[in-house]
Motif scaffolding. Structure first.
Motif, PDB file in Angstrom:
ATOM      1  N   SER A  54      65.142  15.448 -55.463  1.00 13.86           N
ATOM      2  CA  SER A  54      65.387  15.571 -54.031  1.00 13.86           C
ATOM      3  C   SER A  54      66.468  16.624 -53.859  1.00 13.86           C
ATOM      4  O   SER A  54      66.549  17.563 -54.646  1.00 13.86           O
ATOM      5  CB  SER A  54      65.829  14.210 -53.493  1.00 13.86           C
ATOM      6  N   LEU A  55      67.310  16.432 -52.890  1.00 16.12           N
ATOM      7  CA  LEU A  55      68.414  17.351 -52.642  1.00 16.12           C
ATOM      8  C   LEU A  55      69.390  17.326 -53.815  1.00 16.12           C
ATOM      9  O   LEU A  55      69.868  16.267 -54.214  1.00 16.12           O
ATOM     10  CB  LEU A  55      69.152  16.938 -51.359  1.00 16.12           C
ATOM     11  N   LEU A  56      69.651  18.492 -54.399  1.00 15.46           N
ATOM     12  CA  LEU A  56      70.606  18.590 -55.498  1.00 15.46           C
ATOM     13  C   LEU A  56      72.012  18.710 -54.938  1.00 15.46           C
ATOM     14  O   LEU A  56      72.242  19.422 -53.965  1.00 15.46           O
ATOM     15  CB  LEU A  56      70.312  19.821 -56.352  1.00 15.46           C
ATOM     16  N   HIS A  57      72.946  18.019 -55.577  1.00 13.83           N
ATOM     17  CA  HIS A  57      74.337  18.188 -55.167  1.00 13.83           C
ATOM     18  C   HIS A  57      75.206  18.385 -56.402  1.00 13.83           C
ATOM     19  O   HIS A  57      74.825  18.024 -57.511  1.00 13.83           O
ATOM     20  CB  HIS A  57      74.830  17.003 -54.321  1.00 13.83           C
ATOM     21  N   GLY A  58      76.327  19.033 -56.185  1.00 15.89           N
ATOM     22  CA  GLY A  58      77.259  19.314 -57.267  1.00 15.89           C
ATOM     23  C   GLY A  58      78.005  20.597 -56.956  1.00 15.89           C
ATOM     24  O   GLY A  58      77.759  21.251 -55.930  1.00 15.89           O
TER      25      GLY A  58
END
Length: 95
Positions: free
Chosen positions: A23-27
């Motif tokens: 899904s939406l990548l975060h970091g």
């Protein structure tokens, strides 16, 4: 476009293929992505309410861990990993 690409890659006939669908990548990223940051905050809030779990964000680290696990397993055939499967695969212990 992604679906078409996946179908074309499947036709290449590799003995083992692992398709990752996060899904939406975060970091942390070197560039600012305001839209993604807003999406992350909105989805995180909605997820805490039990909504849109299918689209909850996943970290780049978790996706990388899942990819390593899939590659190490080298299970024959075509495998498609959806978000829930990625979270589970990322938690798999190598020991």
């Amino acid at each position: 476009m992604k679906g078409t690409l996946e179908q074309d890659v499947k036709k290449l006939g590799f003995p083992s293929m692992h398709i990752i669908q996060p899904s939406l990548l975060h970091g942390d990223r070197p560039e600012e992505r305001t839209g993604e940051e807003v999406s992350y905050k909105v989805l995180s809030f909605l997820n805490r309410l039990g909504l849109l779990q299918k689209y909850r964000p996943i970290s780049g680290r978790e996706v990388a861990q899942a990819m390593v696990q899939a590659a190490v397993a080298a299970t024959p055939g075509v495998h498609v990993y959806t978000l829930d499967e990625l979270f589970l695969l990322a938690e798999t212990d190598q020991a």
